[in-house]
Design an enzyme around this catalytic site. Structure first.
Site, PDB file in Angstrom:
ATOM      1  N   ILE A  29       0.804  -1.224   0.000  1.00  0.00           N
ATOM      2  CA  ILE A  29       0.000   0.000   0.000  1.00  0.00           C
ATOM      3  C   ILE A  29       0.834   1.270   0.000  1.00  0.00           C
ATOM      4  O   ILE A  29       0.317   2.347  -0.206  1.00  0.00           O
ATOM      5  CB  ILE A  29      -0.992   0.062   1.196  1.00  0.00           C
ATOM      6  CG1 ILE A  29      -0.296  -0.304   2.509  1.00  0.00           C
ATOM      7  CG2 ILE A  29      -2.193  -0.823   0.925  1.00  0.00           C
ATOM      8  CD1 ILE A  29      -1.206  -0.228   3.716  1.00  0.00           C
ATOM      9  N   GLY A  30       2.099   1.138   0.243  1.00  0.00           N
ATOM     10  CA  GLY A  30       2.895   2.365   0.246  1.00  0.00           C
ATOM     11  C   GLY A  30       4.357   2.069   0.041  1.00  0.00           C
ATOM     12  O   GLY A  30       4.863   1.031   0.462  1.00  0.00           O
ATOM     13  N   GLU A  31       5.018   2.965  -0.634  1.00  0.00           N
ATOM     14  CA  GLU A  31       6.453   2.826  -0.789  1.00  0.00           C
ATOM     15  C   GLU A  31       7.045   4.208  -0.629  1.00  0.00           C
ATOM     16  O   GLU A  31       6.746   5.104  -1.408  1.00  0.00           O
ATOM     17  CB  GLU A  31       6.786   2.243  -2.156  1.00  0.00           C
ATOM     18  CG  GLU A  31       8.215   1.783  -2.239  1.00  0.00           C
ATOM     19  CD  GLU A  31       8.474   0.933  -3.475  1.00  0.00           C
ATOM     20  OE1 GLU A  31       9.411   0.144  -3.433  1.00  0.00           O
ATOM     21  OE2 GLU A  31       7.749   1.087  -4.468  1.00  0.00           O
ATOM     22  N   THR A  33      10.464   6.749   1.182  1.00  0.00           N
ATOM     23  CA  THR A  33      11.913   6.888   1.190  1.00  0.00           C
ATOM     24  C   THR A  33      12.557   5.924   2.177  1.00  0.00           C
ATOM     25  O   THR A  33      13.707   5.550   2.032  1.00  0.00           O
ATOM     26  CB  THR A  33      12.294   8.320   1.631  1.00  0.00           C
ATOM     27  OG1 THR A  33      11.118   9.124   1.600  1.00  0.00           O
ATOM     28  CG2 THR A  33      13.335   8.907   0.730  1.00  0.00           C
ATOM     29  N   VAL A  37       5.222  -0.375   2.811  1.00  0.00           N
ATOM     30  CA  VAL A  37       4.132  -0.741   3.703  1.00  0.00           C
ATOM     31  C   VAL A  37       3.175  -1.695   2.994  1.00  0.00           C
ATOM     32  O   VAL A  37       2.820  -1.483   1.830  1.00  0.00           O
ATOM     33  CB  VAL A  37       3.381   0.520   4.216  1.00  0.00           C
ATOM     34  CG1 VAL A  37       2.263   0.150   5.173  1.00  0.00           C
ATOM     35  CG2 VAL A  37       4.353   1.485   4.901  1.00  0.00           C
ATOM     36  N   LYS A  90       4.866  -2.273   8.218  1.00  0.00           N
ATOM     37  CA  LYS A  90       5.864  -1.338   7.697  1.00  0.00           C
ATOM     38  C   LYS A  90       7.226  -2.013   7.730  1.00  0.00           C
ATOM     39  O   LYS A  90       7.762  -2.295   8.794  1.00  0.00           O
ATOM     40  CB  LYS A  90       5.850  -0.066   8.561  1.00  0.00           C
ATOM     41  CG  LYS A  90       6.821   1.003   8.109  1.00  0.00           C
ATOM     42  CD  LYS A  90       6.526   2.348   8.772  1.00  0.00           C
ATOM     43  CE  LYS A  90       7.585   3.375   8.454  1.00  0.00           C
ATOM     44  NZ  LYS A  90       7.243   4.732   8.857  1.00  0.00           N
ATOM     45  N   ASP A 177       7.554  15.797  10.074  1.00  0.00           N
ATOM     46  CA  ASP A 177       7.215  15.483   8.684  1.00  0.00           C
ATOM     47  C   ASP A 177       5.702  15.499   8.469  1.00  0.00           C
ATOM     48  O   ASP A 177       5.136  14.571   7.886  1.00  0.00           O
ATOM     49  CB  ASP A 177       7.832  14.128   8.312  1.00  0.00           C
ATOM     50  CG  ASP A 177       7.988  13.959   6.794  1.00  0.00           C
ATOM     51  OD1 ASP A 177       7.886  14.970   6.061  1.00  0.00           O
ATOM     52  OD2 ASP A 177       8.179  12.820   6.347  1.00  0.00           O
TER      53      ASP A 177
HETATM   54  P1  ADP Z   1       7.435   6.182   5.122  1.00  0.00           P
HETATM   55  O1  ADP Z   1       8.381   6.438   6.250  1.00  0.00           O
HETATM   56  O2  ADP Z   1       8.000   5.260   4.096  1.00  0.00           O
HETATM   57  O3  ADP Z   1       6.866   7.438   4.535  1.00  0.00           O
HETATM   58  P2  ADP Z   1       4.808   5.782   6.355  1.00  0.00           P
HETATM   59  O4  ADP Z   1       4.695   5.323   7.767  1.00  0.00           O
HETATM   60  O5  ADP Z   1       4.512   7.206   6.074  1.00  0.00           O
HETATM   61  O6  ADP Z   1       6.236   5.349   5.777  1.00  0.00           O
HETATM   62  O7  ADP Z   1       3.841   4.896   5.446  1.00  0.00           O
HETATM   63  C1  ADP Z   1       3.818   5.048   4.039  1.00  0.00           C
HETATM   64  C2  ADP Z   1       2.414   4.922   3.505  1.00  0.00           C
HETATM   65  O8  ADP Z   1       1.848   3.646   3.878  1.00  0.00           O
HETATM   66  C3  ADP Z   1       1.431   5.941   4.094  1.00  0.00           C
HETATM   67  O9  ADP Z   1       1.455   7.166   3.390  1.00  0.00           O
HETATM   68  C4  ADP Z   1       0.092   5.218   3.939  1.00  0.00           C
HETATM   69  O10 ADP Z   1      -0.387   5.323   2.613  1.00  0.00           O
HETATM   70  C5  ADP Z   1       0.475   3.757   4.193  1.00  0.00           C
HETATM   71  N1  ADP Z   1       0.255   3.447   5.628  1.00  0.00           N
HETATM   72  C6  ADP Z   1       1.135   3.597   6.637  1.00  0.00           C
HETATM   73  N2  ADP Z   1       0.596   3.232   7.826  1.00  0.00           N
HETATM   74  C7  ADP Z   1      -0.674   2.837   7.565  1.00  0.00           C
HETATM   75  C8  ADP Z   1      -1.774   2.344   8.371  1.00  0.00           C
HETATM   76  N3  ADP Z   1      -1.655   2.177   9.688  1.00  0.00           N
HETATM   77  N4  ADP Z   1      -2.936   2.045   7.753  1.00  0.00           N
HETATM   78  C9  ADP Z   1      -3.059   2.193   6.423  1.00  0.00           C
HETATM   79  N5  ADP Z   1      -2.091   2.638   5.609  1.00  0.00           N
HETATM   80  C10 ADP Z   1      -0.901   2.966   6.153  1.00  0.00           C
HETATM   81 MG    MG Z   2       5.515   8.866   5.243  1.00  0.00          MG
END
Ligand code: ADP
Ligand code: MG
Length: 402
Positions: A29-31, A33, A37, A90, A177
């Site tokens: 769901i997320g990538e 830096t 995730v 994560k 951030d």
């Molecule tokens: P990074 O340090 O890589 O930015 P984040 O903690 O911001 O990591 O997570 C990246 C992305 O993953 C978030 O912008 C969101 O889209 C998704 N994400 C992170 N935590 C959650 C969560 N608890 N539930 C749903 N999506 C999440």
């Molecule tokens: Mg982030």
């Protein structure tokens, strides 16, 4: 699913041999830096259903309800949290330093009972690989909902964000951030949670006294001394000094371009929780002006120019002086006085052509209230900028969530 994502997920399951006993990976769901995730199902959840007496269909975790404006100070009543069925996993990149990973986990642990902050369920490590397990929070992409937000929606969104900030700041933690991708918001439920404490730090870590925390008189004196010192060293020279004899400045600059507070750009050595308030202000500015990203700079100098374009040379100079910095520019688009937020909002929402056609376009009263709040969040002087706690008492954030 993408083949590479599939391979990544298999590798993860291979690294953690007992992973499959607990979780079923669903998708990426997320990538970012610093991490990738994934969404996963907590399969032990089914064992808990009877024991925890929860409705198995309630698959999405929701944070405890936001308290109404009147009782926002009372954070103490703890809400029983349901065990979530879906989790966000994560996976921290192995290149992250152990100290940094520990820092994120420690801060998340500190904040475990804070409203509107995504809690930590658990974490795993296998040699250099660390996984952080969080409840999955359903949210929408900011780009999708911000163009449709009216003033009521904006109040509700910001109340949720500032509730999280007040809780984080009350523990002396600076998030560093704040931006839309780190505040997961569900416009249907009108709830949001703050995530990503990867850059967060305790206020006062690595900090050295900065002029901005001195009183005006002392500041003036020191500034005159330093001007005198520099002209003795190299004589007064226009433009950028070729042989700069001033000591170089080091300060934490972590954060995201476009959301960095002026004191971060001016390398203030005594940064506080107020840097998060500026970033929250930039989100508000984005929503009010319906432009994302609002600031679009390639580096810190460009970021200063963007801010100076709004505030004008005069105020920007004073802002720099707060931290012992000189700001000067000969860029013609930076005027002396700058522009009011009201004008900027009218222009960017195409309600004014700069007064050429003579139509008196003004903002509605609730928009004016929003602008007043915005100017409190985007005060160039961090010591005068509103705190999260005071923000929750500001008229703009008095809203009942239905
Ligand atoms: P990074 O340090 O890589 O930015 P984040 O903690 O911001 O990591 O997570 C990246 C992305 O993953 C978030 O912008 C969101 O889209 C998704 N994400 C992170 N935590 C959650 C969560 N608890 N539930 C749903 N999506 C999440
Ligand atoms: Mg982030």
């Amino acid at each position: 699913i993408d083949v590479s994502v599939q391979q990544d997920m298999e590798k993860l399951q291979h690294t953690f041999p007992h992973f499959r006993d607990g979780y079923r990976l669903i998708k990426r769901i997320g990538e970012g830096t610093f991490s990738t995730v994934y969404k996963a199902e907590d399969i032990r959840y089914h064992d808990y259903v009877n024991r925890w007496d929860i409705d198995a269909d309630d698959s999405q975790w929701t944070p405890p309800p936001l308290k109404s404006s009147a009782s926002h100070m009372n954070h103490t009543s703890r809400h029983p949290r349901r065990k979530p069925k879906f989790v966000a996993i994560k996976k921290i990149y192995v290149t992250s330093s152990p100290a940094r990973i520990l820092n994120e986990l420690e801060l998340l642990h500190d904040l475990r009972d804070s409203p509107s902050v995504c809690p930590l369920i658990t974490a795993f490590r296998e040699s250099d690989q660390v996984l952080i397990i969080l409840p999955y929070f359903r949210h929408q992409d900011f780009r999708k909902y911000y163009p449709k937000m009216n003033i009521y929606d904006t109040r509700v969104y910001l109340r949720s964000l500032f509730t999280a900030l007040a809780a984080v700041h009350a523990r002396g933690i600076v998030h560093r951030d704040i931006k839309p991708t780190n505040f997961l918001y569900d416009p249907d439920k009108k709830r949001g949670v703050l995530v990503d404490f990867g850059l967060a730090e305790r206020e006062g870590t690595d900090s050295k006294p900065c002029l901005c925390h001195e009183d005006r008189q002392v500041r003036k004196q020191r500034l005159q001394q330093s001007v005198a010192y520099n002209s003795i060293q190299s004589g007064p020279q226009p433009g950028y000094p070729k042989q700069d004899t001033r000591p170089s400045r080091r300060a934490n600059r972590a954060g995201t371009r476009g959301f960095r507070a002026p004191e971060v750009l001016f390398k203030c050595t005594e940064q506080t929780t107020k840097i998060d308030i500026w970033s929250a202000g930039v989100i508000l500015l984005t929503i009010l002006c319906k432009r994302f990203p609002f600031f679009n700079s390639a580096d810190d100098i460009e970021a200063m120019i963007e801010i100076a374009t709004i505030f004008g040379n005069k105020r920007m100079k004073l802002a720099g002086q707060l931290h012992g910095c000189m700001f000067d520019s000969t860029i013609p688009t930076i005027s002396s006085q700058g522009f009011s937020f009201e004008k900027i909002m009218l222009w960017s929402t195409c309600r004014s052509d700069g007064g050429r056609d003579g139509t008196a376009n003004t903002l509605a009263p609730e928009e004016k209230e929003a602008i007043e709040f915005l100017s409190r969040c985007m005060d160039l002087d961090p010591t005068r900028r509103i705190s999260a706690e005071d923000a929750l008492r500001h008229p703009f954030l008095q809203v009942e969530v239905d």
